[in-house]
Motif scaffolding. Structure first.
Motif, PDB file in Angstrom:
ATOM      1  N   VAL A  35       0.866  -1.177   0.000  1.00  0.00           N
ATOM      2  CA  VAL A  35       0.000   0.000   0.000  1.00  0.00           C
ATOM      3  C   VAL A  35       0.906   1.231   0.000  1.00  0.00           C
ATOM      4  N   ALA A  36       0.418   2.295  -0.658  1.00  0.00           N
ATOM      5  CA  ALA A  36       1.221   3.516  -0.747  1.00  0.00           C
ATOM      6  C   ALA A  36       0.310   4.718  -0.891  1.00  0.00           C
ATOM      7  N   GLY A  37       0.796   5.857  -0.427  1.00  0.00           N
ATOM      8  CA  GLY A  37       0.074   7.121  -0.564  1.00  0.00           C
ATOM      9  C   GLY A  37       1.031   8.249  -0.919  1.00  0.00           C
ATOM     10  N   GLY A  38       1.821   8.039  -1.945  1.00  0.00           N
ATOM     11  CA  GLY A  38       2.793   9.035  -2.377  1.00  0.00           C
ATOM     12  C   GLY A  38       4.201   8.484  -2.322  1.00  0.00           C
ATOM     13  N   PHE A  39       5.132   9.240  -2.897  1.00  0.00           N
ATOM     14  CA  PHE A  39       6.534   8.808  -2.911  1.00  0.00           C
ATOM     15  C   PHE A  39       7.029   8.597  -1.478  1.00  0.00           C
ATOM     16  N   GLY A  40       7.792   7.550  -1.278  1.00  0.00           N
ATOM     17  CA  GLY A  40       8.394   7.307   0.019  1.00  0.00           C
ATOM     18  C   GLY A  40       7.476   6.680   1.036  1.00  0.00           C
ATOM     19  N   SER A  41       6.259   6.328   0.627  1.00  0.00           N
ATOM     20  CA  SER A  41       5.311   5.786   1.602  1.00  0.00           C
ATOM     21  C   SER A  41       4.996   4.316   1.352  1.00  0.00           C
ATOM     22  N   LEU A  42       5.694   3.693   0.429  1.00  0.00           N
ATOM     23  CA  LEU A  42       5.385   2.298   0.072  1.00  0.00           C
ATOM     24  C   LEU A  42       5.588   1.386   1.276  1.00  0.00           C
ATOM     25  N   THR A  43       4.551   0.649   1.614  1.00  0.00           N
ATOM     26  CA  THR A  43       4.580  -0.199   2.798  1.00  0.00           C
ATOM     27  C   THR A  43       4.062  -1.582   2.447  1.00  0.00           C
ATOM     28  N   SER A  44       4.769  -2.581   2.924  1.00  0.00           N
ATOM     29  CA  SER A  44       4.324  -3.948   2.700  1.00  0.00           C
ATOM     30  C   SER A  44       3.270  -4.301   3.740  1.00  0.00           C
ATOM     31  N   ASP A  45       2.127  -4.732   3.277  1.00  0.00           N
ATOM     32  CA  ASP A  45       1.059  -5.102   4.199  1.00  0.00           C
ATOM     33  C   ASP A  45       1.443  -6.397   4.924  1.00  0.00           C
ATOM     34  N   ASP A  46       0.993  -6.503   6.153  1.00  0.00           N
ATOM     35  CA  ASP A  46       1.333  -7.703   6.930  1.00  0.00           C
ATOM     36  C   ASP A  46       0.724  -8.961   6.313  1.00  0.00           C
ATOM     37  N   VAL A  47      -0.412  -8.755   5.700  1.00  0.00           N
ATOM     38  CA  VAL A  47      -1.127  -9.900   5.141  1.00  0.00           C
ATOM     39  C   VAL A  47      -1.100  -9.804   3.619  1.00  0.00           C
ATOM     40  N   SER A  48      -0.793 -10.907   2.969  1.00  0.00           N
ATOM     41  CA  SER A  48      -0.808 -10.918   1.499  1.00  0.00           C
ATOM     42  C   SER A  48      -1.809 -11.948   1.006  1.00  0.00           C
ATOM     43  N   PRO A  49      -3.026 -11.488   0.706  1.00  0.00           N
ATOM     44  CA  PRO A  49      -4.006 -12.433   0.161  1.00  0.00           C
ATOM     45  C   PRO A  49      -3.790 -12.698  -1.326  1.00  0.00           C
TER      46      PRO A  49
END
Lengths: 334, 320
Positions: free
Chosen positions: B201-215
């Protein structure tokens, strides 16, 4: 009235400017006014929607830029809607003239095209969209190839080239629609049709230039206009080739499959001819601007309307009843 | 005077109508869009076999790719990918295909980079078109990134990379104290991944985050210079930041691919523009007839009709 008048719509028209029909300011027919406004609004849409909006998608929108982006794209959206409406009104106007000139089948076909376009928007049904594009193909053939009988020389070849580009592009759109509708596999020749349309556009640009060079003859101003746009493309390509390439694809549907110098030369030829015919043949100039704005984007009913109008104006609707003079309702060559 | 009033009246009405359409976010004509339709599958979807004949029966949409030039590190190239989509009322399957002359499946050595592909959606599942590169602060995006190296890691292959490696017995290999990145949950730490797809999930440059759950699950295959990757995910997961795609939904999606051989990683990638994804309740059409032949016949008939509509030259009229 029309049949004999239409015969003279292209090469044999008087060299005097249609702007100078009388000493007093000419009263422009409604279709002329709509066409003029349509050109301005279409260019605004091209700049704000296809260029600014699409580039903006790649940028994070925060602070002042977010406000500028919102305002510009709202204006672009308005320009898109206004251009769509004006294009439809202009087509209705041409259909009416065709009907009065006895070309009723063409009038009905334009009506069917607009109804199918509206149905496609309202229902999003693939069938409506396919019908719209099929009728478009019919009209392009009727308008473009029909005008060939009334022209000659390089301008005749240019009309054939523009028509071929539109037909090839329309085929690619139809074939893509068939694929989307689940035909079970890729249709033959989609990419080939797109490349053909692109090459036909390039060759047409050169033919238009030759046609303008012969009549009314070369002038410095239009050549400078063409050279300026060509220089702009050159600079953009040298500065950021891949960005320019993708913008060309988005705004005009051109894949730039040939060396860039070919497109720079074609742009110079095309825009010189468009600027050069502005006074002696304003309908041609408007037609060329609309064709350039439409590009080769067969997936858009908006672009199809612009292509159709562009061809009608470029040929001065020679095959379907003629267009009014700049200052009167009489056909261009009357 | 009458003519001027008529023109002014028409223009006024047209502007009014255009203003209303704009205010209500409606369109009088269709603009250019790339539409990807996910129809309902008639049978079981071979999600683990990207080159199964089943996929050739689904309409593919061409996607022009261009180099990512908006933010460093820039990279990528102009090329073309194609996408197919289908659903079975439970899961959405998206197949992405692109050409790549080499198959880069491992990032086991520091000089190696993996081939990868990603799909991006507006997180709210709307047609709002956020910024293509990682979304906007107010409109986040959900990205599914498949990595060839993660898929290979499902069966560890470090000895394939270094076949002559001799490793002394290492008694603490499972002790989190000695594997800090793994124990802290670093998503790119070497190890076995449950899925080859990173759910981001991301909300702009530098905010890319791996979600804990990967469905999301993904299987890729490379064959004769082409990658095909099938992304599989439940239509709805009801989790913040993850796009929900119920039957009937229309949203945007964009794609990106990385060429490991060209040392592409992070922002060095080829990206597409946004296309429109429609999750249709309609079933995939059957192919008992040959629609292509019917289509060509229809086109020929329409062109013939157009030729018939061309008015002939009146008698006695000379060519101009």
């Amino acid at each position: 009235m029309t049949s004999s008048a239409v015969l003279e719509t292209t090469e044999c028209a008087p060299r005097s400017s249609p702007f100078a029909v009388s000493q007093a300011r000419p009263r422009r027919p409604t279709l002329v006014v709509i066409a003029l406004v349509l050109v301005g609004v279409t260019l605004a849409e091209l700049l704000l929607m296809r260029l600014f909006y699409r580039v903006g998608i790649f940028l994070p929108k925060e602070g002042a830029f977010a406000d500028v982006y919102r305002i510009a794209t709202t204006l672009g959206s308005f320009a898109f809607n206004l251009a769509s409406i004006l294009a439809a009104i202009a087509l209705v106007g041409v259909a009416g003239r065709a009907w009065r000139a006895g070309r009723r089948r063409v009038g009905v076909a334009i009506g069917a095209f607009l109804v199918a376009a509206a149905a496609g928007i309202a229902t999003k049904a693939d069938l409506a969209v396919a019908v719209q594009r099929s009728v478009f193909l019919v009209l392009v053939v009727a308008v473009g190839f029909g005008a060939l009988k009334r022209t000659r020389g390089s301008f005749r070849l240019a009309i054939a080239g523009a028509t071929l580009a539109a037909v090839a592009s329309a085929y690619a759109g139809l074939a893509a629609d068939a694929v989307l509708a689940g035909s079970g596999g890729p249709m033959p020749g989609i990419a080939a049709a797109q490349i053909l349309a692109e090459w036909a556009s390039v060759v047409t640009s050169v033919l238009l230039f030759i046609g303008w060079w012969r009549e009314p003859g070369p002038r410095r101003g239009p050549l400078i206009v063409g050279a300026s746009l060509a220089a702009l493309l050159t600079v953009a390509w040298l500065a950021a080739g891949s960005v320019t390439g993708i913008l060309a694809l988005w705004t005009s549907g051109l894949r730039l499959s040939a060396p860039i110098v070919v497109y720079i030369a074609a742009l110079w030829c095309f825009s010189s001819a468009a600027a050069g015919w502005l006074k002696p043949r304003p309908w041609r100039s408007i037609g060329l601007v609309l064709l350039m704005a439409a590009g080769l984007l067969p997936a858009s009913s908006y672009a199809l309307m612009l292509v159709l109008l562009g061809l009608l104006f470029l040929t001065e609707a020679a095959a379907v009843g003629g267009l009014p003079r700049w200052g009167s309702e009489e056909p261009v060559s009357a | 005077m009458m003519r001027r009033r008529r023109a002014a009246g028409i223009l006024t009405l047209a502007m009014l109508a255009a203003g209303l359409l704009t205010a209500f976010d409606l369109r009088f004509a269709s603009s250019t869009e790339t539409r990807l339709t996910a129809s309902s599958s008639r049978g079981e979807v071979p999600a683990g076999e990207p080159f199964d004949d089943y996929w050739d029966g689904i309409s593919a949409v061409e996607l022009p790719l261009s180099a990512q030039k908006m933010t460093p590190p820039n990279g990528g190239r102009a090329s073309t990918a194609s996408a197919r989509a289908v659903h079975d009322s439970s899961n959405l399957y998206v197949l992405l295909e692109w050409t790549d002359s080499t198959s880069s499946r491992s990032a086991g050595r520091v000089q190696d980079f993996t081939d990868a592909a990603a799909v991006e959606f507006p997180a709210d599942g709307s047609e709002s078109v956020p910024a293509l590169c990682m979304g906007d602060p107010t409109r986040s995006v959900n990205i599914w990134q498949w990595r060839a190296s993660w898929q290979e890691n499902l069966a560890p292959t470090i000895r394939d990379q270094y076949p002559n490696t001799v490793v002394d017995d290492y008694p603490f290999s499972e002790d989190p104290v000695f594997t800090p990145s793994r124990s802290l949950g670093n998503p790119v730490a070497p190890g076995v991944h449950e899925s080859a797809v990173d759910n981001l999930v991301a909300g702009g440059f530098g905010s890319l985050t791996s979600d804990d759950v990967s469905p999301v699950h993904g299987i890729g295959e490379w064959h004769d210079g082409r990658w095909r990757v099938v992304f599989t995910r439940p239509l709805e997961v009801g989790r913040e930041g993850n796009v929900d795609l119920p039957v009937g939904a229309r949203t945007n999606l964009a794609f990106a691919v990385w060429d490991g051989e060209a040392e592409e990683r992070n922002g060095m990638k080829s990206v597409s523009g946004f296309a429109t994804l429609s999750v249709s309740p309609d079933r995939l059409p059957s192919h008992e007839l040959s629609p292509n032949v019917i289509f060509i016949v229809i086109v020929i008939l329409f062109v013939a009709l157009g030729m018939w509509m061309i008015p002939g030259r009146p008698k006695g009229a000379a060519r101009a």
